[in-house]
Design a protein around this motif. Structure first.
Motif, PDB file in Angstrom:
ATOM      1  N   ARG A  64       6.093  -6.704  15.836  1.00  0.00           N
ATOM      2  CA  ARG A  64       5.109  -6.419  14.995  1.00  0.00           C
ATOM      3  C   ARG A  64       5.077  -5.038  13.975  1.00  0.00           C
ATOM      4  O   ARG A  64       4.985  -5.333  12.684  1.00  0.00           O
ATOM      5  N   MET A  65       5.756  -4.113  14.630  1.00  0.00           N
ATOM      6  CA  MET A  65       5.831  -2.841  13.772  1.00  0.00           C
ATOM      7  C   MET A  65       7.069  -3.279  12.843  1.00  0.00           C
ATOM      8  O   MET A  65       7.135  -2.674  11.473  1.00  0.00           O
ATOM      9  N   ALA A  66       8.182  -3.819  13.177  1.00  0.00           N
ATOM     10  CA  ALA A  66       9.503  -3.970  12.396  1.00  0.00           C
ATOM     11  C   ALA A  66       8.816  -4.881  11.127  1.00  0.00           C
ATOM     12  O   ALA A  66       9.404  -4.645  10.208  1.00  0.00           O
ATOM     13  N   ASP A  67       8.118  -5.783  11.298  1.00  0.00           N
ATOM     14  CA  ASP A  67       7.514  -6.907  10.403  1.00  0.00           C
ATOM     15  C   ASP A  67       6.625  -6.023   9.274  1.00  0.00           C
ATOM     16  O   ASP A  67       6.339  -6.589   8.135  1.00  0.00           O
ATOM     17  N   ALA A  68       6.026  -4.910   9.982  1.00  0.00           N
ATOM     18  CA  ALA A  68       5.372  -4.102   9.063  1.00  0.00           C
ATOM     19  C   ALA A  68       5.898  -3.411   7.606  1.00  0.00           C
ATOM     20  O   ALA A  68       5.478  -2.926   6.768  1.00  0.00           O
TER      21      ALA A  68
END
Length: 370
Positions: A64-68
């Motif tokens: 989720r952090m990478a997709d942000a």
């Protein structure tokens, strides 16, 4: 002061400028490509920054952090290994490298405080300063949202409504384009008027003027009028075709009122250019002296940083510089749509400074012709 003599001398100055291709190229560049560059490449904005993520946890939270990290601030993050992180930064491939340790999500659930490591390529100064703050904000937001996914959404006690005035879209290109126009007015007016006098001194045409029935005041007035007219016309064309046409930057106030301020500012800066030319003996000396004058005028006049953040002694000293009043006038008219009732003190200050600058330069010029 005979207007007929001034007009003939001004036409002579314009012909001399037209036969100087380097100065003509400088005028065209300053009011076209330079403005476009400032508007489309503002360093304060993070744009398409490269980031590599070393994800040693591979949990739903870290994905989720990478997709942000989204465009236009970042390019899609590259999933890399810890062994290749340093090599990619050494090669300039990644500006940022975010290292997520193993069991990061589990440690968060256990109530521990796991640490993330962010490596920044500080040689890319324009992105390093703002990018680290962006990444920290994104990571904090995603972790907070993930941790509160099962909690009831509580309404905040205060609702802060942010409204950006004068630039609702927060587009840095608006500021960059108009600031480039303001800077070009000052720079070119000093260069053109000073170069006009030095060119005559190097070609020996000053001696020819001495045997003609013209006065030093007429000669200097012709240089101020001709070079000022060139910059004034170029400014008007640039605002209409480059700023409003190509870049589609809106101008809040009256262009006519701004051009009146430009004319008064040119009265002071062209006189300053002639004053510097009387001190310099050649074009290289004039260029070196120009650096000593232009840098303080641009940096300390409020165009780059607010004057309120400067020491009080500097603020008071810069009141004698025409740039201080011209930038305040330009920002009020172009950015905030101010009228004559607001900017008349700046217009008056420019007229007084221009008169004083012209008198000092004329005295130096008169002594040069003796």
């Amino acid at each position: 002061m005979r207007p007929r003599h001034v007009i003939h001398l001004a036409v002579k100055e314009l012909r001399g400028l037209l036969h100087d291709p380097l100065l003509m190229v400088l005028v065209v560049y300053a009011f076209t490509l330079d403005i476009y560059t400032h508007a489309t490449a503002m360093p304060e904005t993070l744009n398409r920054a490269t980031i590599g993520i070393v994800d040693e946890d591979a949990s739903p939270l870290t994905r989720r952090m990478a997709d942000a990290f989204l465009a236009p601030y970042f390019v899609p993050p590259a999933q890399i290994g810890l062994a290749e992180m340093d090599a990619r930064m050494d090669a300039g491939i990644d500006t940022f490298s975010l290292v997520i340790p193993p069991d990061f999500q589990r440690d968060l659930l256990a109530g521990d405080r796991p640490e993330l490591q962010l490596n920044v390529d500080a040689t890319r100064v324009s992105q390093a300063f703002t990018g680290a703050g962006y990444i920290q904000a994104i990571v904090d937001q995603e972790i907070t949202g993930w941790a509160a996914r099962d909690a009831a959404a509580a309404a905040p006690p205060v609702d802060l409504a942010v409204r950006a005035r004068f630039n609702p879209a927060l587009d840095p290109g608006w500021f960059g384009a108009l600031t480039a126009v303001i800077s070009a007015v000052t720079m070119l007016s000093i260069i053109l008027s000073g170069a006009a006098l030095i060119r005559e001194r190097e070609h020996g045409t000053v001696e020819h003027l001495l045997v003609m029935p013209v006065t030093p005041a007429e000669i200097m007035t012709s240089k101020v009028l001709s070079m000022g007219a060139v910059v004034l016309v170029a400014t008007g064309l640039s605002l209409n075709f480059m700023v409003q046409g190509v870049l589609e930057v809106p101008i809040a106030g009256s262009v006519t009122l701004f051009l009146v301020g430009v004319a008064l500012h040119l009265f002071a800066t062209t006189s300053l250019g002639i004053l510097l030319a009387t001190i310099s003996g050649s074009m290289p000396q004039f260029a070196m002296l120009l650096l000593l004058v232009l840098l303080p005028l641009e940096i300390l006049s409020g165009g780059m940083t607010p004057r309120e953040s400067m020491p009080e002694a500097v603020q008071y000293a810069m009141l004698a510089a025409p740039n201080t009043h011209f930038i305040a006038l330009s920002q009020s008219v172009l950015f905030r749509g101010a009228g004559l009732s607001v900017v008349w003190p700046q217009l008056l200050a420019l007229a007084l400074i221009g008169t004083a600058m012209f008198s000092i330069a004329l005295r130096r010029f008169h002594g040069l012709l003796r």
